[in-house]
Scaffold this motif. Structure first.
Motif, PDB file in Angstrom:
ATOM      1  N   UNK A  70       0.826  -1.221   0.000  1.00 13.58           N
ATOM      2  CA  UNK A  70       0.000   0.000   0.000  1.00 13.58           C
ATOM      3  C   UNK A  70       0.855   1.264   0.000  1.00 13.58           C
ATOM      4  N   UNK A  82       2.133   1.915  -3.362  1.00 18.96           N
ATOM      5  CA  UNK A  82       1.099   2.364  -4.315  1.00 18.96           C
ATOM      6  C   UNK A  82       0.555   3.739  -3.949  1.00 18.96           C
ATOM      7  N   UNK A 127       2.191  -0.732 -10.487  1.00 23.19           N
ATOM      8  CA  UNK A 127       0.856  -1.349 -10.439  1.00 23.19           C
ATOM      9  C   UNK A 127       0.757  -2.238  -9.211  1.00 23.19           C
ATOM     10  N   UNK A 128      -0.327  -2.072  -8.457  1.00 20.80           N
ATOM     11  CA  UNK A 128      -0.588  -2.958  -7.324  1.00 20.80           C
ATOM     12  C   UNK A 128      -1.789  -3.839  -7.628  1.00 20.80           C
ATOM     13  N   UNK A 129      -1.553  -5.145  -7.638  1.00 21.91           N
ATOM     14  CA  UNK A 129      -2.680  -6.082  -7.703  1.00 21.91           C
ATOM     15  C   UNK A 129      -3.140  -6.304  -6.265  1.00 21.91           C
ATOM     16  N   UNK A 130      -4.357  -5.855  -5.970  1.00 24.62           N
ATOM     17  CA  UNK A 130      -4.845  -5.849  -4.584  1.00 24.62           C
ATOM     18  C   UNK A 130      -5.092  -7.261  -4.058  1.00 24.62           C
ATOM     19  N   UNK A 185      -9.471  -7.055  -4.008  1.00 25.87           N
ATOM     20  CA  UNK A 185      -9.893  -6.051  -4.994  1.00 25.87           C
ATOM     21  C   UNK A 185     -11.207  -5.386  -4.579  1.00 25.87           C
ATOM     22  N   UNK A 186     -11.291  -4.093  -4.814  1.00 32.00           N
ATOM     23  CA  UNK A 186     -12.397  -3.288  -4.307  1.00 32.00           C
ATOM     24  C   UNK A 186     -13.586  -3.357  -5.273  1.00 32.00           C
ATOM     25  N   UNK A 210      -7.781  -8.368 -11.711  1.00 37.41           N
ATOM     26  CA  UNK A 210      -6.588  -7.595 -11.347  1.00 37.41           C
ATOM     27  C   UNK A 210      -5.484  -7.804 -12.382  1.00 37.41           C
ATOM     28  N   UNK A 220      -6.254  -5.936 -15.519  1.00 40.63           N
ATOM     29  CA  UNK A 220      -5.916  -4.510 -15.389  1.00 40.63           C
ATOM     30  C   UNK A 220      -4.414  -4.306 -15.511  1.00 40.63           C
ATOM     31  N   UNK A 228      -2.568  -2.026 -18.355  1.00 34.16           N
ATOM     32  CA  UNK A 228      -1.895  -0.782 -17.963  1.00 34.16           C
ATOM     33  C   UNK A 228      -0.386  -0.831 -18.207  1.00 34.16           C
TER      34      UNK A 228
END
Lengths: 256, 409
Positions: A52, A55, A88-91, A94-95, A162, A165, A169
């Motif tokens: 976190x 990011x 890039x952060x792969x959570x 994911x939200x 994720x 994305x 990106x």
């Protein structure tokens, strides 16, 4: 070259009901260009906090240390600037975004990043063509693009989303925070393939995981052991296998 | 409601200017005795007219044709061709209008007794408005009623429109309010929806930043009839959109949906009373509020279910998104149920943008302001998506986008 991602003496804390709670306590880590590193460590060691902080989430206060990324001061940048710069952060979780269409979201993100990088925006046709090729590769149905972002997705679908994305990106540095959790073995292969095919001289990654299993599919150049907010041991891929066999006790004792 | 408090209100300059203009109107005695609504009246507890009390509202004067045309072009550049009735400063503008068959415009007529403070004021000062009777079984398509004001000193307009649908008739009514300068717009709109007839009513209130908008809508819906409405409130210094709608026959439907999107020091009030006066009727209400700066939104929504109205199905949801520390909402949902076999639910939520969602969007490279716009649009989606007419939905969408673009700059 070695300054591609250089974390030095990083300290960060979170507000715990009004009291500062230190989580990262002087963390040092370097990830050279083109390499994939893994971080393993017991729960509560600060792995997700690290992801976190890199990011740019502002719930965490950085109290000391620095992060140099590709010649820039990463900590001085906003989250969207970091994404444009190639982070890039792969959570891990994911939200969900109710009311936000997945395809529109992805296109907005891709074009925001392209704009910031001085590239032309993708029109609807070019975008669809690219995204369809990627969903196919990740064994995702086109129907997932029509749904709201992560809403009603299974755990596995969220993780694939994720990775989708991430691929769209085109980051230089990806952080995968427990991307393997909740994945069955087939999904794990698909996701790992999605990451591995990005590997090359201009792509680096930090893979955070609890399990050796993921590292069988995404083979790291280096493995770091994290505990109590610091890296306490670093080594080659064999470290992951030793951890799987022996647990963290040996490293924790040595660090104590 | 002490009469002492009301009597005191007759002292205000605004009321004096109205009384002076009301002449021999049948509504004059009521206006004189009741005055303008004030916070001592329960239904006006959250909305004070103090901001307009010291103004002297003069009789409006008509605008020349060229000026009126330019005003329309400037204020509603996105108005599409089609049947429309345009009023400027309360005066009908035939050259800017295109009347379909059956539509007449009344210039002045006697109005029978009124009791609601907003209809009393309208009756005392009114100059008429649109009369539209849609004959049995006819689909009248779309009609736009555009009310513009352009004031150099405070003026007030009090249009009154009456729309009646014979059995099986259909109509989509677009109501647009916009203007410049300081003025009070006090429109009254009445619907009479006969058996199996259907009205879709979409309203855009984009009045000037220094204007006052006090609107009253009343509808009666017969058996299997539908009144489906959506109001988008973007303008005005102070605005109230008050709706009273009753279902008087079996299987009637009433939808009173709205979005209030408020910036600056605006105050906007949506007050509704939906009455189930017959069994097996449905009412739906989704009201979304997006409030920023020091703006203030009010929602008062009452659902009444009479003893006879068994098998009522009522739903009401009011939600607010507060985008600043000074933004405010007062929300007062009410259910008054006298039947025993009904399904009624209501809810209200108040919140800020979700930090986690915002961070997720930004971590994908989307700049903060754009990320916020996406989340606000998603919040409004549940309400805007209820507009059945796709063309009108995207027309209002564009207005919402323009509002957001204004916030960014």
């Amino acid at each position: 070259m070695n300054d591609f991602m250089k974390i030095s003496g990083l300290c960060a804390q979170i507000d715990d009901n009004g009291l500062p709670k230190p989580i990262l306590r002087g963390l040092d880590l370097e990830i050279p260009k083109g390499q994939v590193h893994a971080i393993m460590g017991p729960n509560g060691s600060g792995k997700s906090t690290l992801s976190y902080v890199l990011a740019g989430r502002d719930d965490y206060e950085v109290t000391d240390g620095s992060v140099a990324f590709d010649g820039q001061d990463l900590l001085a940048m906003s989250p969207d600037e970091r994404a444009a710069a190639g982070v890039f952060l792969a959570f891990q979780s994911p939200v969900e975004l109710p009311g936000v269409n997945n395809a529109n979201f992805l296109r907005t993100a891709v074009n925001a990043v392209r704009r910031a990088r001085g590239e032309d925006e993708l029109d609807a046709v070019a975008f669809l063509k690219t995204v369809r090729a990627e969903t196919k590769r990740l064994h995702m149905s086109d129907e997932m693009l029509k749904r709201n972002v992560n809403v009603g997705f299974s755990g596995g679908e969220k993780k694939r989303n994720e990775v989708l994305q991430m691929r769209m990106l085109a980051p230089k540095f990806a952080i995968l925070d427990e991307t393997d959790s909740g994945l069955d073995i087939d999904a794990l292969r698909v996701v790992a393939d999605g990451v591995n095919s990005l590997r090359g001289p201009d792509f680096s990654a930090l893979v955070i995981t609890h399990h050796q299993r993921l590292l069988d599919y995404i083979q790291p150049d280096r493995v770091h052991v994290m505990a109590k907010g610091r890296i306490i041991h670093s080594g080659g891929p064999e470290v992951a296998r030793q951890l799987e066999a022996q647990g963290y006790a040996k490293y924790l004792e040595a660090a104590a | 409601m002490s009469s002492g408090a009301i009597a005191k209100k007759t002292e205000t300059r605004a009321l004096q200017s109205f009384l002076k203009r009301a002449g021999k109107s049948a509504a004059l005695p009521v206006l004189k005795s009741e005055g303008l609504p004030h916070r001592g009246i329960e239904a006006w507890h959250y909305t004070s007219l103090r901001v307009l009390e010291d103004l002297d509202f003069a009789e409006a004067t008509p605008l020349g044709e060229v000026d009126a045309q330019e005003l329309l072009r400037n204020l509603v550049p996105d108005l599409t061709d089609g049947p429309r009735v345009v009023f400027v400063n309360g005066f009908f503008m035939p050259s800017l209008s295109s009347l379909p068959a059956g539509v007449t415009v009344v210039e002045r007529e006697a109005v029978s007794a009124e009791t609601h403070p907003l209809t009393v004021l309208n009756a005392a000062l009114g100059r008429g408005g649109v009369r539209f009777h849609v004959p049995e079984g006819v689909d009248a398509g779309n009609l736009a009623i555009v009310s513009l004001s352009s004031a150099e000193h405070p003026i007030s307009t009090h249009l009154r429109h009456e729309i009646a649908l014979a059995p099986g008739a259909r109509l989509t009514l677009l109501e647009i309010h916009a203007g410049q300068g300081t003025y009070l717009s006090n429109p009254v709109l009445r619907f009479d929806v006969s058996k199996a007839a259907s009205v879709r009513h979409v309203k855009l209130q984009a009045d000037s930043d220094t204007s006052f908008h006090l609107a009253f809508v009343e509808g009666n819906v017969a058996e299997e009839g539908t009144y489906d409405s959506f109001t988008l409130t973007l303008g005005g210094r102070l605005a109230r959109h008050e709706v009273r709608c009753a279902m008087r026959g079996l299987h009637g439907n009433v939808h009173v949906n709205a979005a209030q999107i408020l910036d600056g020091e605006r105050h906007a009030d949506l007050t509704s009373r939906i009455t189930h006066a017959a069994p097996h009727c449905n009412s739906r209400q989704t009201v979304k509020n997006v409030i920023t700066d020091a703006a203030h939104a009010v929602f008062q929504g009452k659902i009444e279910v009479e003893r006879i109205a068994q098998k009522t199905d009522g739903y009401q949801m009011n939600q607010a998104l507060l985008l600043s520390d000074r933004a405010q909402i007062d929300s007062k949902p009410e259910l008054e149920i006298y039947a025993d076999d009904v399904k009624c639910s209501h809810g209200a939520t108040i919140g800020a943008l979700d930090d986690e969602q915002l961070f997720y969007l930004r971590s994908r490279g989307i700049p903060e302001i754009e990320a916020k716009a996406i989340l606000v649009r998603a919040f409004l989606g549940d309400a805007l998506d209820l507009i059945v007419d796709e063309g009108l939905r995207s027309w209002l969408d564009a207005r919402v986008d323009a509002w957001w673009a204004k916030q960014v700059n």
